[in-house]
Scaffold this motif. Structure first.
Motif, PDB file in Angstrom:
ATOM      1  N   LEU A 117       0.827  -1.201   0.000  1.00 18.54           N
ATOM      2  CA  LEU A 117       0.000   0.000   0.000  1.00 18.54           C
ATOM      3  C   LEU A 117       0.863   1.253   0.000  1.00 18.54           C
ATOM      4  O   LEU A 117       0.964   1.975   1.001  1.00 18.54           O
ATOM      5  N   HIS A 118       1.518   1.539  -1.123  1.00 20.14           N
ATOM      6  CA  HIS A 118       2.297   2.762  -1.266  1.00 20.14           C
ATOM      7  C   HIS A 118       1.401   3.847  -1.839  1.00 20.14           C
ATOM      8  O   HIS A 118       0.969   3.762  -2.985  1.00 20.14           O
TER       9      HIS A 118
ATOM     10  N   LEU B 201      -7.894   7.465   4.964  1.00 18.19           N
ATOM     11  CA  LEU B 201      -8.710   6.376   4.432  1.00 18.19           C
ATOM     12  C   LEU B 201      -8.391   5.051   5.115  1.00 18.19           C
ATOM     13  O   LEU B 201      -7.302   4.846   5.643  1.00 18.19           O
ATOM     14  N   SER B 202      -9.346   4.142   5.049  1.00 18.06           N
ATOM     15  CA  SER B 202      -9.119   2.779   5.546  1.00 18.06           C
ATOM     16  C   SER B 202      -8.202   2.028   4.590  1.00 18.06           C
ATOM     17  O   SER B 202      -7.958   2.467   3.449  1.00 18.06           O
ATOM     18  N   GLY B 203      -7.732   0.878   5.027  1.00 20.91           N
ATOM     19  CA  GLY B 203      -6.854   0.072   4.174  1.00 20.91           C
ATOM     20  C   GLY B 203      -7.536  -0.348   2.879  1.00 20.91           C
ATOM     21  O   GLY B 203      -6.930  -0.332   1.805  1.00 20.91           O
TER      22      GLY B 203
ATOM     23  N   LEU C 172      -5.181   2.740  -5.197  1.00 21.20           N
ATOM     24  CA  LEU C 172      -4.112   2.158  -6.017  1.00 21.20           C
ATOM     25  C   LEU C 172      -4.652   1.692  -7.364  1.00 21.20           C
ATOM     26  O   LEU C 172      -4.003   1.856  -8.399  1.00 21.20           O
ATOM     27  N   ILE C 173      -5.836   1.087  -7.348  1.00 17.57           N
ATOM     28  CA  ILE C 173      -6.441   0.636  -8.604  1.00 17.57           C
ATOM     29  C   ILE C 173      -6.806   1.839  -9.472  1.00 17.57           C
ATOM     30  O   ILE C 173      -6.582   1.842 -10.684  1.00 17.57           O
TER      31      ILE C 173
ATOM     32  N   ASP D 120      -1.220  -7.352  -8.516  1.00 21.88           N
ATOM     33  CA  ASP D 120      -0.357  -8.192  -7.686  1.00 21.88           C
ATOM     34  C   ASP D 120      -0.978  -8.316  -6.301  1.00 21.88           C
ATOM     35  O   ASP D 120      -0.928  -7.383  -5.499  1.00 21.88           O
ATOM     36  N   GLU D 121      -1.593  -9.450  -6.044  1.00 21.50           N
ATOM     37  CA  GLU D 121      -2.300  -9.700  -4.780  1.00 21.50           C
ATOM     38  C   GLU D 121      -3.267  -8.548  -4.470  1.00 21.50           C
ATOM     39  O   GLU D 121      -3.209  -7.940  -3.402  1.00 21.50           O
TER      40      GLU D 121
END
Length: 333
Positions: free
Chosen positions: A104-105, A152-154, A161-162, A176-177
């Protein structure tokens, strides 16, 4: 979402005659110290398909993805992404690719809108607020567009990211996962969007530890182990060829033992004598079951109920990689 048996047929652009959008030939990677992560990988991924790349930890999945995405330099071989060589024509190749990393970058102090807009600009794409709004709405992020990512939540961060990976309208999307650590509801929403993207012509390449996801979503499955491609196959064909089925018969009257004439490795009797279990493959399904039922009748053995079950993709995968030097069936890319 459809099960394996109910899965919709491949769209026209993802069928066996579809051209390759990612073409990998003789790809090798040796890290400092001599560790060979990839050993002459050959792989073609078809335009418009969902391709699941499976393998145990350390098999070479991340190295392979990182090379195709231009993050790691190959030691040898060639990779074409949408017709562009990833080394000689890096910018064009990279602009065709979106990558959703496992980690989570994110830009913690930026707003959702700003980071997605900036990501689009990195690829030289002209501003398109309407497209970015659609991406955020599809990912249930539109109401969060003004919030800083750190708040934000995880699960929401993974959605961001998406969104960033889709911001420049790539034709190839690496996941990737993508659902690691997210709740079931979010996982279902994300896979619904992945299915929509595939239907629109985007090629999806995913790695996952949730093999049930690959079983449910993928058009084809590739298995990598010790830096080598062990197998590439249509998912349903793979499960027909390598998956085992079991027919369980509940007997009218318990047996103390199997008649000697019926004894075989494929047929077993439960400890209480009330069930017979017959193990078979798809090729012998019709003839094997018919012959078994006929022979049971000849020996006066009646049953009151029966049901079948089939091995999962996870069981097939475990069997393929359980031996370090085991080679799988012939690769068909």
């Amino acid at each position: 979402m459809p099960s394996v048996s109910e899965a919709s047929p491949l769209p026209a652009h993802a069928r066996s005659d579809a051209p390759a959008i990612v073409s990998i030939k003789g790809l090798t990677k040796t890290y400092a110290g001599g560790f060979q992560a990839l050993k002459g990988v050959d792989l073609d991924i078809r335009r418009g398909e969902i391709f699941a790349l499976l393998g145990p930890n350390g098999a070479g999945k991340t190295t392979l993805i990182s090379i195709v995405c231009g993050i790691v330099n190959p030691s040898g071989g060639q990779v074409l992404a949408d017709g562009h060589d990833i080394v000689r024509d890096y910018r064009a190749a990279r602009s065709a690719i979106g990558l959703v990393p496992q980690e989570l970058h994110t830009d913690a102090f930026e707003t959702v809108w700003d980071t997605v807009k900036f990501s689009r600009g990195l690829y030289g794409r002209a501003p398109n607020a309407a497209y970015l709004e659609k991406v955020l709405r599809d990912l249930s992020l539109w109401e969060k567009r003004g919030e800083k990512i750190m708040a934000l939540s995880g699960g929401m961060k993974r959605r961001v990211l998406i969104a960033k990976a889709l911001s420049h309208e790539p034709t190839i999307l690496f996941l990737d996962e993508p659902t690691a650590g997210v709740d079931v509801e979010l996982r279902r929403e994300m896979w619904a969007m992945v299915s929509q993207l595939r239907d629109s012509g985007v090629t999806i390449i995913l790695t996952t530890h949730y093999i049930d996801e690959a079983e449910e979503m993928a058009d084809r499955v590739g298995v990598i182990n010790h830096g080598e491609i062990v197998l590439v196959e249509e998912k349903r064909a793979l499960m027909r060829k390598l998956g085992k089925k079991q027919l369980t018969l509940q007997l009218q009257t318990a047996l103390s033992a199997l008649p000697e004439a019926l004894a075989s490795d494929a047929l077993s009797l439960s400890q209480d004598g009330h069930e017979l279990v017959y193990t078979f493959d798809a090729q012998s399904e019709e003839t094997g079951i018919a012959a078994l039922l006929r022979r049971l009748g000849e020996h006066g053995i009646d049953f009151k109920d029966l049901h079948t079950s089939q091995s999962s993709l996870e069981e097939i995968f475990v069997n393929l990689v359980k031996s370090p030097r085991q080679s799988g069936p012939e690769v068909r890319a």
